[in-house]
Design a protein around this motif. Structure first.
Motif, PDB file in Angstrom:
ATOM      1  N   ALA A  33       0.538  -1.424  -0.301  1.00  0.00           N
ATOM      2  CA  ALA A  33       0.123   0.053  -0.004  1.00  0.00           C
ATOM      3  C   ALA A  33       1.033   0.893   0.147  1.00  0.00           C
ATOM      4  O   ALA A  33       2.312   1.331   0.771  1.00  0.00           O
ATOM      5  N   ARG A  52      -3.872   1.232  -2.951  1.00  0.00           N
ATOM      6  CA  ARG A  52      -3.797  -0.149  -2.140  1.00  0.00           C
ATOM      7  C   ARG A  52      -3.615  -0.882  -3.259  1.00  0.00           C
ATOM      8  O   ARG A  52      -3.625  -0.514  -4.170  1.00  0.00           O
ATOM      9  N   GLY A 104      -2.090   0.585   4.029  1.00  0.00           N
ATOM     10  CA  GLY A 104      -1.662   1.746   3.893  1.00  0.00           C
ATOM     11  C   GLY A 104      -3.357   2.004   5.028  1.00  0.00           C
ATOM     12  O   GLY A 104      -4.315   3.631   4.632  1.00  0.00           O
TER      13      GLY A 104
END
Length: 124
Positions: A33, A52, A104
């Motif tokens: 991510a 992502r 992420g």
């Protein structure tokens, strides 16, 4: 080890646009991510945008939503940040970051690798 190199910063007038790039080393970029953060003088580093794995999932800070767009090209190991309708308050050093777990998060602590940053200055 992952190396991230940002480019594309500069000086622009309010209302203008810039496109930042972040090139990553390594063969597993598609599993990371990626995030963009920024830090203005005297302020904490703040989340700007994240993407992502395949690029289908993107998310933004409220302050940039509708003006900035994050996307990635896994074939080029590169993530981009298109910044439109720039405002003086967007002035900061912009950093890209990689989360090898692929989550992420919006917190900087969740990222494993960082670039050196690129300066964006928006004049009024």
């Amino acid at each position: 080890q992952v190396q991230l190199v940002e480019s594309g910063g500069g000086l622009v007038q309010a209302g203008g646009s810039l496109r930042l790039s972040c090139a990553a080393s390594g063969r597993t970029f598609s599993s990371y991510a990626m995030g963009w953060f920024r830090q203005a003088p005297g302020k904490e580093r703040e989340f700007v945008a994240g993407v992502r794995l395949s690029g289908s999932s993107t998310y933004y800070a409220d302050s940039v939503k509708g003006r900035f767009t994050i996307d990635r090209d896994n074939a080029k190991n590169t993530v981009y940040l298109q910044m439109n309708s720039l405002k003086p308050e967007d002035t900061a050093v912009y950093y890209c970051a990689a989360d090898v777990l692929g989550v992420g998060p919006t917190s900087a602590q969740g990222y494993d690798y960082w670039g050196q940053g690129t300066q964006v200055t928006v004049s009024s």
